[in-house]
Design a protein around this motif. Structure first.
Motif, PDB file in Angstrom:
ATOM      1  N   ALA A  55      46.581  -8.705  51.338  1.00  0.00           N
ATOM      2  CA  ALA A  55      47.149  -9.784  52.155  1.00  0.00           C
ATOM      3  C   ALA A  55      46.464 -11.103  51.826  1.00  0.00           C
ATOM      4  O   ALA A  55      45.241 -11.219  51.974  1.00  0.00           O
ATOM      5  CB  ALA A  55      46.992  -9.460  53.633  1.00  0.00           C
ATOM      6  N   PRO A  56      47.226 -12.118  51.377  1.00  0.00           N
ATOM      7  CA  PRO A  56      46.607 -13.410  51.035  1.00  0.00           C
ATOM      8  C   PRO A  56      46.262 -14.238  52.270  1.00  0.00           C
ATOM      9  O   PRO A  56      45.520 -15.212  52.172  1.00  0.00           O
ATOM     10  CB  PRO A  56      47.694 -14.101  50.198  1.00  0.00           C
ATOM     11  N   PHE A  57      46.798 -13.844  53.417  1.00  0.00           N
ATOM     12  CA  PHE A  57      46.529 -14.548  54.675  1.00  0.00           C
ATOM     13  C   PHE A  57      46.925 -13.618  55.822  1.00  0.00           C
ATOM     14  O   PHE A  57      47.534 -12.564  55.608  1.00  0.00           O
ATOM     15  CB  PHE A  57      47.307 -15.869  54.758  1.00  0.00           C
ATOM     16  N   ASP A  58      46.545 -13.997  57.029  1.00  0.00           N
ATOM     17  CA  ASP A  58      46.936 -13.217  58.205  1.00  0.00           C
ATOM     18  C   ASP A  58      48.431 -13.393  58.452  1.00  0.00           C
ATOM     19  O   ASP A  58      48.952 -14.509  58.374  1.00  0.00           O
ATOM     20  CB  ASP A  58      46.170 -13.686  59.448  1.00  0.00           C
ATOM     21  N   GLU A 227      45.539  -8.432  58.643  1.00  0.00           N
ATOM     22  CA  GLU A 227      44.527  -9.459  58.418  1.00  0.00           C
ATOM     23  C   GLU A 227      44.378  -9.754  56.930  1.00  0.00           C
ATOM     24  O   GLU A 227      44.675  -8.910  56.079  1.00  0.00           O
ATOM     25  CB  GLU A 227      43.182  -9.001  58.992  1.00  0.00           C
ATOM     26  N   ARG A 228      43.920 -10.931  56.656  1.00  0.00           N
ATOM     27  CA  ARG A 228      43.715 -11.357  55.273  1.00  0.00           C
ATOM     28  C   ARG A 228      42.753 -10.405  54.556  1.00  0.00           C
ATOM     29  O   ARG A 228      41.727 -10.006  55.103  1.00  0.00           O
ATOM     30  CB  ARG A 228      43.149 -12.778  55.255  1.00  0.00           C
TER      31      ARG A 228
END
Length: 682
Positions: A55-58, A227-228
């Protein structure tokens, strides 16, 4: 300043193309959907082909559409129904009951009985209005919760099956009277109630829908979050279930974040670059392989307009509902361009358009594969579009290709046909039906852009047209010559795969300039008097060569298409009026041959080259005496070889092999015309 203006004037054609290029680019970019593009491709049930994805971000995990729809259906089925109660109806009915009861029941009955009857009837009435009498019949489920409102205030609740519908009123009254042991008086009570009872409940549709919408608005479209840095899927894992939903959620969030205010200009710039590159390739193709089209601003505008039109229609459908994407008859583009130009240009433009659309449509690989395949079939199958049967056959083949290719893709993706959406096949059929409108579209384009298609050529080939009838009346010999040339040229064009209809029409009209001075041409001299005997060789040559200029003027006055006028302009190339040149040379050996030369230009296509050969051979064949196969062969070889030596075909895209094929056709046709037979021994 003057030099600058002159420079602009000399380059106005290129400036126009540059403006057209820029405007088309910006219009296409403007039409494109304003959303980012997820950089990974994935499909449900297929292995993840890329590297491990973190995941690159939340981001929140969005619920699947089926899950949300299920929640909506559950809420809709359980949502309460709201009915307004009119309390005055009950009061009015009770007052009316007292009067009606006194009028119906005789005073001869004992008072105790009357009181009991009256009290029992009132109880039935009270019970009826307590439950509620509906003003209309509804189809709600019996277990639906009902909220009774009085002045928009909730008064009580019940279930729908407890409410009384008007058609059930009689049975309700009889049932209540029976429970009171008053069956004997049922008919009288029924008569009373039917006279005084009015509905007291009215369905409040707006309040019900508002309450339902409030509940639907409370639905959460997400469940949990990622989550990231969390591993979403590993390389080789099958994309299904929760992993698929996480990927869809990431894709949605990614695309919404990419197309934000900070990145807006960059993405627009990137889209502009891609579109500009695609359109530039189209211009370069025209510049290198279709220079006659490139030099004509109207034709370039026509091509760009069609590309823009297809992009516009497709983006409209994508924005409305991408499920209807395959209704767009994209194969009309190569059909139209082939009708006005040629198959190669039609196919190249079609591919460029499909590449442009590939960046905005869902399942872009599948879409591009299907459309390019259908475009190839369109180009390969459609010939002689003016024949209606050919169009229907081609549309059938295009539709079949769509269906077969889509079926193959679906089976590859799903592994079976159990869940196939048969409605998609209907979309392909509708696409085929829409493609049939290409003929009226071609007609409209001819009027809008002044172009000519095979359909118009077919109309022009009718010898009953005004101009050809005038030619047959004014210059009957020329008309007969034109018919013979048309037959020879059409056969030659068919032999080498050129545009037979175009060359036939060009042959029919190539000598219309002879109508100005018909008697100065030998085929029209029926009296034996030759007016050239009274003229000098130069004057005679001028009259002969002027029939080209006169023909162009007549053609323009009669609104003949430029493609037909090209045949008038080039059918003699830059050749010399040999008879009068040699006659003048007897008087002056140093005379300039240019005084006896046609203005040109030389033929610049296969079709115009064919006409030049056929015209020269047919005209000169009249001078053959006692023709034999050997004489005809030598005669044809001599005339065409002379034209080759004079480099008349230098600008025409015709090969020596094709010229040899044309010679063969001409020899065969002339032999048939002169009815040559073998000599039998005595």
């Amino acid at each position: 300043m003057k030099d600058f203006i002159n420079k602009l004037y000399r380059n106005h054609s290129l400036i126009y193309k540059a403006l057209l290029f820029v405007c088309t680019t910006f219009l296409i970019v403007y039409l494109f959907p304003k959303s980012g593009k997820f950089k990974y491709n994935f499909e449900r049930g297929k292995p993840w082909q890329s590297e491990n994805l973190y995941a690159p971000f939340d981001f929140a995990i969005k619920k699947a559409e089926d899950e949300i729809n299920s929640e909506k259906r559950s809420i809709e089925s359980q949502a309460p129904l709201y009915f307004d109660e009119d309390e005055t109806v009950k009061v009015t009915a009770l007052d009316a009951y007292d009067i009606a009861f006194s009028n119906t029941f005789s005073d001869s009955l004992p008072r105790a009985t009357l009181n009991k009857l009256k009290s029992s009837g009132k109880d039935v009435l009270e019970n009826l209005y307590t439950l509620g009498l509906l003003s209309d019949t509804y189809t709600f489920g019996d277990d639906r919760i009902v909220e009774i409102l009085s002045g928009n205030v909730k008064k009580r609740n019940t279930v729908y099956e407890n409410l009384i519908e008007q058609e059930d009123l009689k049975s309700f009254i009889e049932r209540k009277l029976s429970s009171e042991g008053l069956n004997t008086y049922a008919s009288k009570f029924t008569s009373i109630f039917f006279d005084i009872v009015e509905p007291n409940l009215t369905y409040n549709k707006s309040f019900t829908e508002k309450a339902l919408q409030d509940e639907l608005n409370k639905i959460s479209y997400t469940r949990g979050s990622v989550e990231r840095g969390t591993l979403i899927i590993s390389k080789g894992e099958v994309v299904e279930g929760d992993k698929f939903q996480k990927l869809k959620s990431l894709q949605s969030e990614y695309e919404s974040q990419v197309w934000n205010e900070a990145n807006y200009n960059w993405i627009l710039f990137a889209y502009t670059l891609l579109v500009a590159l695609a359109l530039l390739m189209l211009l370069l193709f025209l510049r290198k392989y279709r220079i006659e089209v490139f030099d004509n601003n109207t034709k370039v505008t026509f091509i760009f307009f069609n590309v823009l039109l297809m992009v516009f229609i497709t983006t409209l459908v994508v924005n409305y509902n991408s499920e209807y994407l395959y209704v767009v008859p994209l194969c009309m583009l190569p059909l139209v361009l082939k009708a006005f130009f040629d198959a190669r240009l039609g196919m190249f433009t079609h591919v460029i358009t499909v590449l442009l659309l590939g960046s905005i449509v869902p399942n872009s690989y599948e879409y591009m594969f299907l459309q390019i395949l259908a475009g190839i079939v369109t180009i390969l199958t459609v010939s002689e579009l003016y024949k209606r049967a050919n169009l229907f056959i081609s549309v059938g083949q295009i539709t079949l290709i769509y269906i077969v290719a889509y079926f193959a893709f679906f089976v590859i993706h799903e592994g079976s046909i159990e869940t196939i959406n048969w409605n998609t096949f209907l979309l392909f059929i509708l696409c085929g039906l829409a493609t049939l409108f290409v003929q009226p579209l071609i007609y409209a384009y001819e009027k809008m852009f002044g172009l000519v298609s095979d359909v118009s050529l077919l109309e022009l080939s009718d010898t009953n047209t005004k101009l050809l009838k005038e030619l047959s009346n004014v210059s009957p010999g020329t008309f007969h010559h034109s018919l013979n040339v048309a037959n020879l040229a059409e056969a030659s064009a068919n032999e080498i795969g050129a545009n037979a209809m175009l060359v036939r029409v060009g042959a029919l009209y190539h000598d219309i300039g002879k109508m100005v001075n018909p008697n100065y041409f030998t085929e029209n001299q029926s009296t034996g008097i030759n007016p050239h005997d009274e003229l000098s060789s130069k004057e005679s040559a001028r009259i002969i060569t002027d029939h080209v200029i006169n023909g162009i003027e007549i053609a323009r006055k009669n609104n003949l298409p430029d493609r037909v006028i090209d045949f008038i302009r080039t059918h003699h190339g830059t050749s010399v009026v040999y008879y009068f040149y040699m006659k003048a040379k007897e008087m002056d050996k140093d005379i300039d041959s240019d005084l006896f030369r046609y203005p040109g230009p030389k033929p610049f296509s296969k079709e115009t080259a064919i006409l030049m050969m056929c015209d020269s051979v047919e005209a000169a064949s009249k001078s053959l005496k006692n023709p034999t196969s050997t004489k005809i062969d030598a005669f044809v070889e001599n005339i065409i070889n002379k034209q080759i030596d004079e480099e008349q075909f230098l600008n025409a895209n015709i090969t020596f092999k094709e010229i040899q094929s044309i010679k063969k056709v001409l020899k065969h046709k002339l032999a048939n015309i002169y009815h040559l037979r073998i000599e039998y021994p005595e």
